[in-house]
Scaffold this active site. Sequence first.
Site, mmCIF file in Angstrom:
data_model
loop_
_atom_site.group_PDB
_atom_site.id
_atom_site.type_symbol
_atom_site.label_atom_id
_atom_site.label_comp_id
_atom_site.label_asym_id
_atom_site.label_seq_id
_atom_site.Cartn_x
_atom_site.Cartn_y
_atom_site.Cartn_z
ATOM 1 N N TYR A 93 0.832 -1.194 0.000
ATOM 2 C CA TYR A 93 0.000 0.000 0.000
ATOM 3 C C TYR A 93 0.879 1.261 0.000
ATOM 4 C CZ TYR A 93 -4.618 -2.106 0.938
ATOM 5 O OH TYR A 93 -5.806 -2.783 0.853
ATOM 6 N N GLY A 100 -5.453 -2.448 7.030
ATOM 7 C CA GLY A 100 -5.821 -2.852 8.381
ATOM 8 C C GLY A 100 -4.691 -3.565 9.104
ATOM 9 N N ASP A 102 -4.883 -5.720 11.301
ATOM 10 C CA ASP A 102 -5.154 -7.153 11.421
ATOM 11 C C ASP A 102 -4.619 -7.912 10.209
ATOM 12 O OD1 ASP A 102 -7.060 -5.850 9.812
ATOM 13 O OD2 ASP A 102 -8.651 -7.274 10.316
ATOM 14 N N ASP A 122 -8.555 -14.460 5.375
ATOM 15 C CA ASP A 122 -9.253 -14.170 6.622
ATOM 16 C C ASP A 122 -10.742 -14.125 6.310
ATOM 17 O OD1 ASP A 122 -10.268 -13.256 9.021
ATOM 18 O OD2 ASP A 122 -8.630 -11.842 9.357
ATOM 19 N N THR A 177 -37.438 -22.098 -3.462
ATOM 20 C CA THR A 177 -36.759 -20.814 -3.567
ATOM 21 C C THR A 177 -35.808 -20.564 -2.404
ATOM 22 O OG1 THR A 177 -38.599 -19.871 -4.806
ATOM 23 C CG2 THR A 177 -37.088 -18.324 -3.777
#
Length: 252
Positions: A93, A100, A102, A122, A177
Site C-alpha cells: 500500500y 488494516g 489485522d 481471513d 426458492t
Amino acid sequence: MYLELDAGNTRMKWRVVDVAGSALGRGFVLYPEFEDFVEKLCLRHSIREVFVSSVLSDDRNVLFDSVLRRVFCDLPVSFVVSSQQLMGVQFCYADVSRLGVDRCLAMVAAYSANNDGCVVLDCGSAITADFVTAEGVHLGGYILPGLSMLREGLLKGTDKVAVDGRPEFNIELGRDTDTCVEHGVCLMFKSSLLSIVEVARQHGLENVITTGGDGGLASSLLGGVCFEPELVLDGLHLVVMQDKCSARGVGE
C-alpha cells in the site's frame, strides 16, 4: 503475563500468554460486555502489559484504552499500528495507514511460518485475501463479501425468502426458492475461495492459510489447507515480542 487483544468489527478475541508465549486463557468477548469482562479477567490473571490490534475507530480505541488502564491500574497498553514493513514483510500500500493492522499481523504470522510465500484468507464478515512472496513482498489482495454478508445481501433483495438461523453449508441444487438462495450463497462462497487459490497459483504461491470465523469451513472446502484461528494474535505476539518499540500506545 501479557494480555493480547484482537479487536475486530463485531467482537474482540483475547488471549493471556506468559513470557514464553504459552496461552493461559483465550476466548471472545462482545463489545457491550467488554468492561465487565476485563474486570473479571483482572481478578484471574496478573497481567503486566496489554497489547492490542484494532480495526475500530480512534474514539472506540481511546475508550478501550481508558477501561484497560483503569482496571489494570495504569499498566502499559500498546496499540500496534500498520507500518510499511513488519518482520520481513514489505506491504504494497502506498498509504499503509489504509491497510488494516489485522491484515498486516496475519501476514506476518503466516509468512514467518511459510518463508516460501503464502496467501492469507481471513474469512469473517468479509473475506480478505493477501498474497506474500517468498521474498516477503506483499503483492496485494482482495476484499470481498464473506458468507454471512453474501447471505444478508441476497436476502435483502428477496422479500419472500427467509432463512432462519444459519443453515448447514450445502451447494446441492435447491428444490424450492429458499434453498436455491441459501445453496447459491454457499456456492458463491466456495467459488470465491477457489478463484483466489487459482490466482495465487498463477503467482507461484501454493501455501494457503485460513483464519477468521469461517476459516475452518474455508479450510475444509479447499481440501484441508492450514487453518490458524489465532493468526492475528500470533502476528501481534511476534511483533511486540521482537521489538516493543513497534507498538505505540493511544495518545503517544
